[in-house]
Scaffold this motif. Structure first.
Motif, PDB file in Angstrom:
ATOM      1  N   UNK A 147       5.474   9.250  -2.233  1.00  0.00           N
ATOM      2  CA  UNK A 147       5.451  10.345  -1.267  1.00  0.00           C
ATOM      3  C   UNK A 147       6.848  10.939  -1.227  1.00  0.00           C
ATOM      4  N   UNK A 148       6.903  12.246  -1.438  1.00  0.00           N
ATOM      5  CA  UNK A 148       8.193  12.910  -1.433  1.00  0.00           C
ATOM      6  C   UNK A 148       8.854  12.776  -0.070  1.00  0.00           C
ATOM      7  N   UNK A 149      10.191  12.685  -0.035  1.00  0.00           N
ATOM      8  CA  UNK A 149      10.888  12.546   1.248  1.00  0.00           C
ATOM      9  C   UNK A 149      10.589  13.678   2.225  1.00  0.00           C
ATOM     10  N   UNK A 150      10.456  14.901   1.718  1.00  0.00           N
ATOM     11  CA  UNK A 150      10.176  16.025   2.616  1.00  0.00           C
ATOM     12  C   UNK A 150       8.804  15.879   3.261  1.00  0.00           C
ATOM     13  N   UNK A 151       7.832  15.384   2.512  1.00  0.00           N
ATOM     14  CA  UNK A 151       6.489  15.188   3.051  1.00  0.00           C
ATOM     15  C   UNK A 151       6.515  14.054   4.070  1.00  0.00           C
ATOM     16  N   UNK A 152       7.255  12.992   3.787  1.00  0.00           N
ATOM     17  CA  UNK A 152       7.359  11.866   4.700  1.00  0.00           C
ATOM     18  C   UNK A 152       7.986  12.305   6.026  1.00  0.00           C
ATOM     19  N   UNK A 194       0.826  -1.209   0.000  1.00  0.00           N
ATOM     20  CA  UNK A 194       0.000   0.000   0.000  1.00  0.00           C
ATOM     21  C   UNK A 194       0.859   1.257   0.000  1.00  0.00           C
ATOM     22  N   UNK A 195       1.991   1.201   0.678  1.00  0.00           N
ATOM     23  CA  UNK A 195       2.881   2.350   0.712  1.00  0.00           C
ATOM     24  C   UNK A 195       3.535   2.627  -0.629  1.00  0.00           C
ATOM     25  N   UNK A 196       3.723   1.598  -1.431  1.00  0.00           N
ATOM     26  CA  UNK A 196       4.365   1.767  -2.739  1.00  0.00           C
ATOM     27  C   UNK A 196       3.393   2.171  -3.842  1.00  0.00           C
ATOM     28  N   UNK A 197       2.103   2.143  -3.556  1.00  0.00           N
ATOM     29  CA  UNK A 197       1.126   2.493  -4.589  1.00  0.00           C
ATOM     30  C   UNK A 197       1.198   3.970  -4.955  1.00  0.00           C
TER      31      UNK A 197
END
Length: 63
Positions: A39-44, A33-36
């Motif tokens: 998400x940009x690293x800054x947002x993460x 689900x996370x790979x679908x």
């Protein structure tokens, strides 16, 4: 591959329950689900910081 050793005469439902528990612990579904969505690293990092602050506040409120 997940291997579930079954004892002779063990109920199939019990073995299925063990399999489901082991499968859930591997985190395959969570990773899928996370790979679908990318998400940009800054947002993460921002979400992780917000979550850390939330957890810290919850721990302080417990004391």
């Amino acid at each position: 591959m997940i291997i579930i050793p079954m004892k002779e005469g063990e109920n199939i439902e019990r073995a299925l329950k063990k399999f489901k528990r082991k499968f859930e612990k591997t985190g395959v579904i969570k990773e899928l689900r996370g790979r679908q969505v990318y998400v940009k690293p800054s947002v993460r990092k921002r979400k992780e910081k917000i979550h850390a602050v939330y957890v810290q506040q919850m721990q302080l409120n417990e004391d």
